[in-house]
Design a protein around this motif. Structure first.
Motif, PDB file in Angstrom:
ATOM      1  N   ILE A  96       0.846  -1.206   0.000  1.00 35.23           N
ATOM      2  CA  ILE A  96       0.000   0.000   0.000  1.00 35.23           C
ATOM      3  C   ILE A  96       0.880   1.255   0.000  1.00 35.23           C
ATOM      4  CG2 ILE A  96      -1.671   1.339   1.392  1.00 35.23           C
ATOM      5  CD1 ILE A  96      -3.035  -1.064   0.322  1.00 35.23           C
ATOM      6  N   GLU A  97       1.903   1.250   0.819  1.00 34.09           N
ATOM      7  CA  GLU A  97       2.782   2.424   0.884  1.00 34.09           C
ATOM      8  C   GLU A  97       3.519   2.642  -0.433  1.00 34.09           C
ATOM      9  OE1 GLU A  97       5.135   1.961   4.529  1.00 34.09           O
ATOM     10  OE2 GLU A  97       3.203   1.733   5.580  1.00 34.09           O
ATOM     11  N   ALA A 115       1.182   4.103  -2.962  1.00 31.40           N
ATOM     12  CA  ALA A 115       0.939   5.527  -2.714  1.00 31.40           C
ATOM     13  C   ALA A 115       2.108   6.363  -3.231  1.00 31.40           C
ATOM     14  CB  ALA A 115       0.706   5.761  -1.224  1.00 31.40           C
ATOM     15  N   GLU A 168      -2.863   6.512   0.100  1.00 28.60           N
ATOM     16  CA  GLU A 168      -2.748   5.473   1.133  1.00 28.60           C
ATOM     17  C   GLU A 168      -4.040   5.392   1.960  1.00 28.60           C
ATOM     18  OE1 GLU A 168       0.889   5.526   3.399  1.00 28.60           O
ATOM     19  OE2 GLU A 168      -0.016   4.332   5.004  1.00 28.60           O
TER      20      GLU A 168
END
Ligand SMILES: Cc1cc2nc3c(=O)[nH]c(=O)nc-3n(C[C@H](O)[C@H](O)[C@H](O)COP(=O)(O)OP(=O)(O)OC[C@H]3O[C@@H](n4cnc5c(N)ncnc54)[C@H](O)[C@@H]3O)c2cc1C
Ligand code: FES
Ligand code: FES
Lengths: 156, 294
Positions: free
Chosen positions: B247-248, B251, B280
């Protein structure tokens, strides 16, 4: 440019006006119908001083053309009281001192009335969101919120 | 306000007869909520000779689910009515969230999603949500209708592909993918009533009972001349089992699709950081809605 004949309902009375095509509903209410309770603050949808109900929903009358009102039902602050009998919101604004200069008050009253008609049991947060489109430069909002909450709590 | 004439056709046929005489860009402007248009005419940013109220035309008021096609959202439907539609609340969450962010209650009661799109501001709050849901725009005029993806609609700030004698009839939101969720967040310095410094919508679809991403859509507002999809980040996510690291990384990848400017609302660096944070956060909101919290 020829003027436009516009027939609509204002405060439960049928009215007919001749409006310039570019005239806003706010200007038509104030100038043609002399209902000067509806105020012009910003003239562009930011302050809510011009709030009226259109078919029961709060709208900014500066963002609407008078010609668009054909056949519609408009309520202004003048339509809230029943004769000499103030709307409970009007009385609560007096009792709670929810105004200073009073310029924003008609807009707040109309927003609050439309809101309470749809949502009779609001939280403080609900009230604050409902009046986010109305700006007051004087009161700091707390007294306005308390006045509205009082009316809701007493079931009006 | 500069003088214009006003017309309010009540049928598509009547509207097309009016449009048939239009040749110059900007000569005619439809009005729905008027929440952009009236201010623009007052300040001289737009100077139509004709303002055409399209709200009396029944087809413009369509809000209807058609199986196999999706949700038809007519040009005259207000943000309030869009957000109150049960199917929008269930299946198009980001659209609902965008409706709730456009101005105040008074504005939402008049303003439309189609007006937000047609106005074509880079900051338009409904556009990222429309993009992640792969909306298409149906244009109508005297020579008939044509449908184009929302992604190909914008040509620059305040500009789009419609011809001088075309108006938007509706947008169509196709059925969302299975087991999917969408969310929109924007950053503004106040709690309400401001223009987005940056806005991000994401849509995630997961394989049933897992965190395996089968489809990802990410779209950004206010970080370029037109709203954009963050395609590199979408591709990065698809097929992966989602973890905090993924996810990071996604982003961070989304930031590569942003080409913001520095202005009074925020600097380039600030806006890029916002894209990362909002991407995020919206991805995590989607996971949360799909009961797959990380
Ligand atoms: C106080 C305030 C706060 C606001 N806050 C936000 C916000 O937070 N986020 C945000 O994104 N926007 C915001 N706006 C901008 C505006 O309210 C939105 O863009 C709104 O969705 C516009 O919709 P409308 O129906 O009022 O459009 P209108 O003003 O009626 O039209 C907008 C433009 O699109 C054209 N148009 C309209 N319909 C069609 C059509 N069917 N076909 C072709 N062209 C068409 C018009 O001619 C005009 O040029 C705000 C505005 C105000 C006044
Ligand atoms: S005068 Fe209409 S919102 Fe300020
Ligand atoms: S009382 Fe003065 S603006 Fe509200």
């Amino acid at each position: 440019m020829p003027k436009i004949r516009v027939s609509f309902i204002v405060n439960q009375e049928p009215v007919e006006i001749l409006a310039e095509p570019w005239q806003t509903l706010m200007d038509a209410l104030r100038e043609n119908l002399r209902l000067t309770g509806t105020k012009e603050g910003c003239g562009n949808g930011n302050c809510g001083a011009c709030t009226v109900m259109l078919n029961g929903k709060a709208i900014d009358s500066c963002c609407m053309l008078a010609a668009e009102a054909e056949g519609q039902n408009v309520t202004t602050v003048e339509g809230l009281a029943n004769g000499e009998q103030l709307d409970p919101l009007q009385q609560a604004f007096i009792d709670f001192g929810a105004l200073q200069c009073g310029f924003c008050t008609p807009g707040f009253l109309v927003s609050a009335r439309a809101f309470l008609n749809e949502n009779p049991n609001p939280s403080e947060q609900d009230i604050r969101f409902a009046i986010a489109g109305n700006l007051c430069r004087c009161t700091g909002y707390d007294k306005i919120v308390r006045a509205i909450q009082h009316v809701a709590d007493s079931g009006h | 306000m500069k003088a214009f004439s006003f017309t309010a056709p009540t049928t598509i046929k009547e509207m097309n007869e009016i449009l048939a005489n239009v040749t110059t860009p900007g000569e005619i402007h439809p009005i729905v909520g008027g929440t952009d248009l009236i201010e623009q005419v007052k300040t001289g940013r737009r100077s139509p000779s004709i303002v055409m109220d399209i709200k009396q035309i029944p087809e413009m008021n369509r809000l209807e689910w058609v199986s196999g096609e999706g949700l038809h959202l007519g040009a005259a439907v207000s943000c309030t009515d869009t957000a109150a539609f049960p199917l929008v609340q269930e299946s198009y969450e980001s659209i609902k969230e965008s409706c709730g962010l456009i101005g105040s209650v008074q504005i939402q009661n008049r303003a439309s999603i189609v007006g937000n799109i047609a106005n074509s501001a880079p900051s338009a709050d409904s556009v990222p949500s429309g993009l992640v849901h792969e909306a298409s725009v149906v244009l109508i005029g005297p020579s008939g209708t044509r449908t184009i993806p929302l992604e190909d609609f914008f040509t620059g700030p305040g500009r789009n592909v419609s011809k001088p004698n075309e108006v938007v009839l509706e947008i169509i939101l196709p059925p969302p993918p299975n087991n999917s969720s969408s969310h929109y967040l924007r950053f503004i310095p106040r709690n309400e009533m401001d223009i987005a410094v940056a806005g991000v919508a994401t849509l995630l679809s997961l394989a049933p009972g897992s965190r395996t991403c089968t489809k990802a859509r990410i779209a950004l507002a206010s970080v370029g001349p037109i709203p954009v999809r963050a395609k590199a980040a979408e591709t990065f996510l698809e097929g992966k089992d989602l973890t905090n690291d993924i996810i990071e990384k996604a982003a961070e990848t989304a930031v590569e699709s942003a080409s913001p400017i520095t202005d009074v609302r925020g600097s380039i660096e600030y806006r890029k950081n916002l894209v990362k944070v909002l991407t995020e956060n919206t991805l995590r909101m989607c996971l949360n809605s799909l009961n797959q919290n990380l």
